[in-house]
Scaffold this active site. Structure first.
Site, PDB file in Angstrom:
ATOM      1  N   ARG A 281     -11.128 -11.374   7.944  1.00  0.00           N
ATOM      2  CA  ARG A 281     -10.268 -12.573   7.872  1.00  0.00           C
ATOM      3  C   ARG A 281     -10.290 -13.348   9.195  1.00  0.00           C
ATOM      4  NH1 ARG A 281      -8.663 -11.833   2.759  1.00  0.00           N
ATOM      5  NH2 ARG A 281      -7.901  -9.772   2.204  1.00  0.00           N
TER       6      ARG A 281
ATOM      7  N   ASP B 156      -1.875 -11.550   4.782  1.00  0.00           N
ATOM      8  CA  ASP B 156      -3.320 -11.630   5.039  1.00  0.00           C
ATOM      9  C   ASP B 156      -3.767 -13.054   5.380  1.00  0.00           C
ATOM     10  OD1 ASP B 156      -3.516  -8.926   4.558  1.00  0.00           O
ATOM     11  OD2 ASP B 156      -4.167  -9.165   2.476  1.00  0.00           O
TER      12      ASP B 156
ATOM     13  N   GLN C 258       0.839  -1.202   0.000  1.00  0.00           N
ATOM     14  CA  GLN C 258       0.000   0.000   0.000  1.00  0.00           C
ATOM     15  C   GLN C 258       0.876   1.255   0.000  1.00  0.00           C
ATOM     16  OE1 GLN C 258      -2.711  -0.515   3.271  1.00  0.00           O
ATOM     17  NE2 GLN C 258      -3.861  -2.109   2.211  1.00  0.00           N
TER      18      GLN C 258
HETATM   19  C1  S3P Z   1      -2.758  -4.741   0.126  1.00  0.00           C
HETATM   20  C2  S3P Z   1      -1.554  -4.765   0.786  1.00  0.00           C
HETATM   21  C3  S3P Z   1      -1.360  -5.374   2.106  1.00  0.00           C
HETATM   22  C4  S3P Z   1      -2.504  -6.291   2.469  1.00  0.00           C
HETATM   23  C5  S3P Z   1      -3.849  -5.670   2.170  1.00  0.00           C
HETATM   24  C6  S3P Z   1      -3.961  -5.360   0.689  1.00  0.00           C
HETATM   25  C7  S3P Z   1      -2.856  -4.080  -1.192  1.00  0.00           C
HETATM   26  O1  S3P Z   1      -1.286  -4.357   3.083  1.00  0.00           O
HETATM   27  O2  S3P Z   1      -2.433  -6.648   3.827  1.00  0.00           O
HETATM   28  O3  S3P Z   1      -4.906  -6.548   2.539  1.00  0.00           O
HETATM   29  O4  S3P Z   1      -3.835  -4.290  -1.910  1.00  0.00           O
HETATM   30  O5  S3P Z   1      -1.908  -3.359  -1.543  1.00  0.00           O
HETATM   31  P1  S3P Z   1       0.106  -3.612   3.427  1.00  0.00           P
HETATM   32  O6  S3P Z   1       0.546  -2.886   2.243  1.00  0.00           O
HETATM   33  O7  S3P Z   1      -0.236  -2.700   4.578  1.00  0.00           O
HETATM   34  O8  S3P Z   1       1.055  -4.686   3.825  1.00  0.00           O
END
Ligand code: S3P
Length: 434
Positions: free
Chosen positions: A395, A320, A173
């Site tokens: 989850r 996740d 993210q």
């Molecule tokens: C996601 C990145 C992950 C993941 C989330 C979705 C994404 O989070 O846990 O469910 O779509 O980029 P982080 O980037 O905080 O690790």
């Protein structure tokens, strides 16, 4: 919604399941399509609450979204520089992906925007995105020392500047937010990851004609004049949703499941690697490409599992899936040790605490660590039915359901949160258990 009671299942799970669209890819498909200037037809979109938060935000920014059916949309953007000032506060709901990626996309814009979200999202750390965007020259103001919702993005005095940012945590993210800001920033924007996280933003940017440079763990992007949208985007099935069946099929004797159309992008397949190490019987069939992402049909059959250990290096590839991997470890012989998982404490809820407080009610065998879990798995573990709280975390709720069918049943409080990523989860579960 009333509590959900899930009975222990007496027989193996058998049959074929079509896995719904990938949440991460669904978000990105709508976001990037809204920056194109030709219509994009999106298929196998995940019609979950999180992805619909993204649709709502993009509509508020002027994108035209025609919803043909739950899983099929056409998005017509106004071009890379065509986002419009929203008349309302942008509501990301429960979705960290919507909020963090959109902060990156809106930081370079010449209008004010304000984000809100639900009570869970208000507790989650946003400084990790605000800090690098601020270093690029963006102006963001958030509660709690510029770290939390509500957050307002104010137009910067001058165009954002590209930076090189070494990310302290491996986060897709954060990486995506910086790359999206980099689409509009002067010079080169580079993000360096400690471990490789999911690369759906990079793959999708490339399918919109953007050239990225890769060197070791660094990814660089340059400002673009326009994005060249593809006519069609096909969303692969979500391995994070398939995960519940990969574990259920592995731990319930007599099971034999075929999971169709699962995305097997290697930045996401950590759960398969871990389950195979534990002795699972998982095979991939019919491997193919679906748009820019690889997919396969995955067969999982019951197998006697044994314990394993894993840590920070694989974490971004299965973050996740830790709640449901914990369920697998509860049924596996020996002690499973999970380290380097501190990020679990800042997900939709503190998942380390949620797992140890709630899963232990069903079978007391889990020790919480500051950044991980130790699970004392055994065939002779004593399972009991209990009332368990989901913390309104999708989850956690789905993992409790799998623990319940495999163990001695469960009553889930706040079960409705599955709508965040897997609206049909209980229906598919009930059909399999019939
Ligand atoms: C996601 C990145 C992950 C993941 C989330 C979705 C994404 O989070 O846990 O469910 O779509 O980029 P982080 O980037 O905080 O690790």
């Amino acid at each position: 919604m009333a509590n959900k009671t899930i009975e222990h299942v007496e027989k193996g799970l058998r049959g074929t399941l079509v896995i719904p669209g990938d949440k991460s890819v669904s978000h990105r498909s709508v976001m990037l399509s809204a920056l194109g200037d030709t219509p994009v037809h999106i298929t196998n979109f995940l019609p979950s609450a999180d992805c619909l938060s993204t649709v709502g935000v993009m509509q508020a920014l002027g994108a035209k979204v025609d919803i043909h059916s739950e899983t099929e949309l056409t998005v017509q953007g106004n071009g890379l520089h065509g986002l419009q000032e929203p008349e309302t506060i942008l509501d990301a709901g429960n979705s960290g992906t919507t909020l963090r990626l959109m902060m990156g996309m809106l930081a370079p814009q010449k209008f004010v925007s304000t984000f809100t979200g639900d009570s869970s999202l208000h507790k989650r750390p946003m400084g990790r995105v605000i800090k690098p965007l601020t270093a690029m020259g963006a102006k963001l103001a958030g509660r709690a020392g510029n770290t939390k919702l509500p957050i307002t993005v104010i137009p910067a005095d001058k165009p954002l500047q590209g930076i090189t940012y070494e990310m302290p945590v491996a986060s897709a993210q954060v990486k995506s937010a910086i790359l999206l800001a980099g689409l509009f920033a002067q010079g080169t924007t580079t993000v360096v990851e400690p471990y490789k996280s999911r690369n759906h933003t990079e793959l999708m940017l490339e399918s919109f004609g953007v050239k990225l440079d890769y060197k070791d763990n660094a990814i660089s992007i340059q400002a673009q004049d326009k994005l060249t949208a593809p006519e069609e985007l096909i969303v692969p099935g979500d391995i994070s949703s398939a995960a519940f069946w990969l574990v259920a099929g592995s731990i319930i004797p007599g099971s034999d499941l075929l999971l169709q159309n699962v995305g097997i992008n290697e930045t996401r397949t950590g759960i398969i690697d871990v389950l195979l190490t534990m002795g699972a019987d998982i095979t991939m069939e019919n491997q193919r490409n679906s748009g820019s992402e690889p997919v396969a049909d995955i067969r999982v059959r019951y197998a006697k599992l044994h314990s394993t250990s894993f840590g920070a290096d694989i974490m971004p590839r299965l973050i996740d899936e830790i709640p449901v991997i914990t369920v697998a470890a509860m049924f596996a012989e020996g002690d499973t040790v999970i380290t380097g998982a501190g990020e679990l404490r800042v997900k939709e809820t503190d998942r380390i605490q949620a797992i140890s407080d709630q899963f232990n009610k069903l079978c007391p065998c889990i020790e919480a660590q500051p950044e991980g879990l130790v699970i004392h798995g055994s065939d002779s573990n004593k399972w009991q039915q209990a009332k368990c709280f989901s913390y309104d975390d999708h989850r956690i709720a789905m993992s409790l359901a799998i623990a319940g069918i495999a163990g001695a049943g469960v009553e889930i409080e706040e079960p409705d949160c599955v709508r965040i990523s897997y609206p049909d989860f209980y229906q598919q579960l009930e059909a399999l258990c019939k």
